[in-house]
Write a protein that holds these residues in place. Structure first.
Motif, PDB file in Angstrom:
ATOM      1  N   HIS A 176       3.586 -10.910  -9.591  1.00 59.76           N
ATOM      2  CA  HIS A 176       4.693 -11.735 -10.082  1.00 59.76           C
ATOM      3  C   HIS A 176       4.217 -13.181 -10.205  1.00 59.76           C
ATOM      4  CE1 HIS A 176       8.682 -13.689 -10.065  1.00 59.76           C
ATOM      5  NE2 HIS A 176       9.116 -12.532 -10.543  1.00 59.76           N
ATOM      6  N   PRO A 177       4.729 -13.959 -11.171  1.00 57.51           N
ATOM      7  CA  PRO A 177       4.284 -15.357 -11.307  1.00 57.51           C
ATOM      8  C   PRO A 177       4.480 -16.192 -10.047  1.00 57.51           C
ATOM      9  CG  PRO A 177       5.523 -14.692 -13.241  1.00 57.51           C
ATOM     10  CD  PRO A 177       5.632 -13.572 -12.269  1.00 57.51           C
ATOM     11  N   SER A 178       5.463 -15.858  -9.205  1.00 60.57           N
ATOM     12  CA  SER A 178       5.656 -16.603  -7.964  1.00 60.57           C
ATOM     13  C   SER A 178       4.597 -16.284  -6.922  1.00 60.57           C
ATOM     14  CB  SER A 178       7.045 -16.301  -7.388  1.00 60.57           C
ATOM     15  OG  SER A 178       7.147 -14.929  -7.018  1.00 60.57           O
ATOM     16  N   GLY A 234       9.628 -14.576 -21.968  1.00 61.03           N
ATOM     17  CA  GLY A 234       8.783 -15.765 -21.936  1.00 61.03           C
ATOM     18  C   GLY A 234       9.518 -17.006 -21.468  1.00 61.03           C
ATOM     19  N   GLU A 235       8.748 -17.976 -20.996  1.00 66.06           N
ATOM     20  CA  GLU A 235       9.302 -19.278 -20.607  1.00 66.06           C
ATOM     21  C   GLU A 235       9.623 -20.059 -21.871  1.00 66.06           C
ATOM     22  OE1 GLU A 235      10.763 -22.360 -18.776  1.00 66.06           O
ATOM     23  OE2 GLU A 235       9.990 -20.697 -17.583  1.00 66.06           O
ATOM     24  N   SER A 274       5.950 -10.639 -16.675  1.00 59.78           N
ATOM     25  CA  SER A 274       6.135 -11.755 -17.599  1.00 59.78           C
ATOM     26  C   SER A 274       6.400 -13.033 -16.819  1.00 59.78           C
ATOM     27  CB  SER A 274       7.299 -11.468 -18.551  1.00 59.78           C
ATOM     28  OG  SER A 274       8.534 -11.582 -17.862  1.00 59.78           O
ATOM     29  N   GLN A 275       6.484 -14.156 -17.538  1.00 58.74           N
ATOM     30  CA  GLN A 275       6.739 -15.444 -16.890  1.00 58.74           C
ATOM     31  C   GLN A 275       8.122 -15.508 -16.261  1.00 58.74           C
ATOM     32  OE1 GLN A 275       5.824 -17.966 -20.307  1.00 58.74           O
ATOM     33  NE2 GLN A 275       4.037 -18.746 -19.227  1.00 58.74           N
ATOM     34  N   LYS A 276       9.047 -14.713 -16.742  1.00 57.91           N
ATOM     35  CA  LYS A 276      10.403 -14.680 -16.203  1.00 57.91           C
ATOM     36  C   LYS A 276      10.639 -13.489 -15.274  1.00 57.91           C
ATOM     37  CE  LYS A 276      12.315 -18.378 -17.697  1.00 57.91           C
ATOM     38  NZ  LYS A 276      12.805 -19.370 -16.733  1.00 57.91           N
ATOM     39  N   SER A 294      -3.962 -18.944 -21.892  1.00 61.74           N
ATOM     40  CA  SER A 294      -2.887 -19.388 -20.992  1.00 61.74           C
ATOM     41  C   SER A 294      -1.747 -20.083 -21.732  1.00 61.74           C
ATOM     42  CB  SER A 294      -3.450 -20.322 -19.918  1.00 61.74           C
ATOM     43  OG  SER A 294      -4.067 -21.448 -20.524  1.00 61.74           O
ATOM     44  N   PRO A 349       2.350 -15.530 -23.217  1.00 65.34           N
ATOM     45  CA  PRO A 349       2.977 -16.688 -22.550  1.00 65.34           C
ATOM     46  C   PRO A 349       3.814 -17.518 -23.525  1.00 65.34           C
ATOM     47  CG  PRO A 349       0.652 -16.509 -21.946  1.00 65.34           C
ATOM     48  CD  PRO A 349       0.889 -15.554 -23.080  1.00 65.34           C
ATOM     49  N   TYR A 350       4.972 -17.983 -23.035  1.00 62.95           N
ATOM     50  CA  TYR A 350       5.884 -18.877 -23.760  1.00 62.95           C
ATOM     51  C   TYR A 350       6.468 -18.249 -25.021  1.00 62.95           C
ATOM     52  CZ  TYR A 350       3.568 -22.134 -20.653  1.00 62.95           C
ATOM     53  OH  TYR A 350       3.046 -22.747 -19.544  1.00 62.95           O
ATOM     54  N   PHE A 378       7.650 -25.347 -22.492  1.00 64.31           N
ATOM     55  CA  PHE A 378       6.283 -25.497 -22.009  1.00 64.31           C
ATOM     56  C   PHE A 378       5.997 -26.962 -21.703  1.00 64.31           C
ATOM     57  CE2 PHE A 378       5.989 -25.952 -26.617  1.00 64.31           C
ATOM     58  CZ  PHE A 378       5.177 -27.071 -26.764  1.00 64.31           C
TER      59      PHE A 378
END
Length: 541
Positions: free
Chosen positions: A292-294, A398-399, A331-333, A129, A376-377, A402
């Motif tokens: 989706h991450p949301s 990526g985000e 992805s995170q975005k 993660s 991630p990231y 963090f």
């Protein structure tokens, strides 16, 4: 002695002071959003003591807002970078990795690499993660854990058995492997810790980190939930729609989604033996699912050569992408990666849920991509294929920032142990998994008429009978009417009278309320035979 004459000409301003004044004005404007509303008017306040206390408070609030504005200015969070065309005719999906690598820094160049492992593939991959470690699982039994931050192989070993899926557990110390017969748990040194024989012939694995639940599907079309902190089997349900290897968890509410061969997408929770939602997404089998991450969007790919993006708030398809996909990942975005054969496509939301092609990538012909996973990231996409593993750069995936309390790629062993203890203390029960987790702790609206279950009716009936038996006193009758058989008969009558209302309720629930018999009246018609004319409806005179 002549005195110096004062000149009326304006003096030249110092550029350094102008710059400082501009910075102060900018900080004052930024500090307004951190203030707790407008300042209180203290002119009309007569109490001097209270007035002094409020002045001190206002001064503290103002200084805190200025400090917050200064921190925002000098410690501003990083922003993600995206590929942007220089002119309207240029397209970002035509930009290849060979033209991206010369333009990025040395650290980013080291993140794009290829690992050729032609004898033990195809490979499936998983990232931790926090994005620090990567797990490689070859179909022919090859397992490897890699520290992608230091580019170091932590452990590599061979299980000499078919490997279908791999997944990290709460941290890098343990990971689960779906092998030929059972699910095995290994530590980072390659030592076998557990053999979970409850889930036989597993096909796919998922881990719910907030609930410490390991979820798996098998060849017997079963959905298996097991608590890894206690070893207890929480639930084991038959889906009734055949075995499936398409499974994904919703990061928002921890709902498990399964894709079936009939084109249906089912959503499950461990406290329900039936799916919460069943969606018909494709006319043919579903090959891949990604969230989706949301948690509001889900992408499904089917054998009908379409990739559909669904809005779960409306349960309708908002976008359809032509093409076949064997694997999907968000992805995170919010970038969507899909792969089929030796070609990979990345789609991006342009705004208002309008997805457009963002980037493409092709690996050598003959390679078959089995898994795509965003790191991630980091702006990195991992590809597990039949000839090994590849890592490519995807700008903006990526985000960039963090939270060290949530996922820290640089955490020490002490921080990791403390985080694990904190996660165990904050562990959520399986009952908290639901479609809308925001409804937890709220009072349910009372229904007008709540139908009792069969078990509740039987329990009430037993309680009523016990109460009747304990309270009824049978009087002594005259000679000849006070025999034991007569007394037992009267007791049975009392018990039957106590059961009677409950039996009537059960009959109503099964058969429904009694309906009055209606006499069927036939309409008057010339074609009716004489034997039926007496049943015809008479015309009003």
């Amino acid at each position: 002695m002549g005195e110096k004459e004062e000149s009326n000409e304006p003096q030249a301003l110092n550029p350094a002071s102008n710059q400082e004044e501009g910075i102060l004005d900018k900080l004052e404007k930024m500090a307004k959003k951190y203030l707790r509303g407008n300042k209180t008017n203290l002119k009309n306040l007569r109490d001097k003591k209270l007035k002094g206390q409020l002045e001190v408070r206002e001064k503290i609030y103002g200084n805190a807002a200025k400090v917050a504005a200064r921190v925002e200015e000098w410690l501003k969070p990083s922003e993600e970078g995206l590929l942007e065309p220089e002119n309207p005719l240029e397209r970002t999906y035509r930009i290849q990795q060979s033209s991206i690598l010369p333009e990025v820094d040395v650290l980013s160049v080291s993140k794009a690499f290829d690992m050729k492992l032609p004898d033990l593939g195809p490979y499936t991959i998983r990232y931790l993660s926090n994005g620090r470690y990567m797990l490689l699982g070859g179909q022919k039994g090859h397992l490897a854990m890699i520290d992608v931050l230091k580019m170091d192989c932590v452990k590599e070993f061979q299980v000499r058995e078919r490997v279908r899926d791999v997944v990290f557990l709460q941290n890098d110390q343990l990971f689960a492997v779906a092998q030929k017969k059972f699910t095995y748990v290994y530590n980072r040194h390659g030592t076998e810790i557990h053999c979970l024989k409850e889930n036989q012939h597993p096909l796919k694995l998922e881990y719910l980190e907030k609930h410490f639940l390991l979820v798996g599907t098998n060849n017997f079309s079963q959905l298996h939930y097991q608590d890894i902190s206690t070893g207890q089997v929480v639930a084991n349900y038959r889906t009734g729609l055949g075995p499936t290897s398409v499974m994904c968890s919703n990061p928002y509410n921890s709902i498990i989604s399964l894709g079936h061969s009939g084109g249906k997408l089912t959503m499950w929770k461990p406290t329900s033996g039936k799916p919460l939602i069943t969606m018909l997404c494709h006319p043919g089998p579903i090959t891949a699912v990604a969230y989706h991450p949301s948690g509001n969007l889900v992408a499904t790919a089917g054998m009908d050569k379409k990739v559909k993006i669904w809005d779960l708030r409306k349960f309708e398809a908002i976008h359809s992408i032509p093409g076949h996909a064997q694997t999907l990942d968000f992805s995170q975005k919010g970038l969507l990666a899909l792969a089929n054969g030796s070609r990979v496509q990345i789609w991006r939301d342009k705004g208002d849920q309008d997805f457009g092609l963002y980037m493409t990538h092709s690996i050598p012909k003959g390679y078959q991509v089995g898994t795509v996973k965003f790191r991630p990231y980091e702006d990195v996409l991992g590809l597990g294929h039949s000839m090994g593993f590849s890592s490519i750069l995807i700008p903006g995936s990526g985000e960039p920032n963090f939270d060290s309390w949530v996922a820290n790629p640089y955490e020490t062993s002490k921080q990791r142990s403390k985080k694990e203890v904190r996660a165990l203390l904050d562990k959520l029960p399986p009952e908290s998994i639901m479609l809308d987790p925001g409804s937890i702790g709220m009072v349910r609206e009372r229904q007008r008429k709540e139908k009792l279950t069969k078990r509740e009716i039987e329990q009430q009936m037993v309680e009523a009978v016990v109460e009747v038996k304990s309270n009824v006193e049978i009087k002594n009758k005259t000679k000849g009417r006070n025999k034991p058989s007569k007394r037992a008969k009267r007791k049975q009558e009392e018990v039957f009278n106590a059961k009677k209302p409950f039996l009537e309720k059960q009959r109503e629930t099964k058969e429904g309320p009694p309906q009055k018999k209606r006499r069927v009246l036939l309409e008057v018609a010339e074609d009716l035979p004489k034997s039926l004319q007496r049943f015809a409806k008479k015309k009003p005179t």
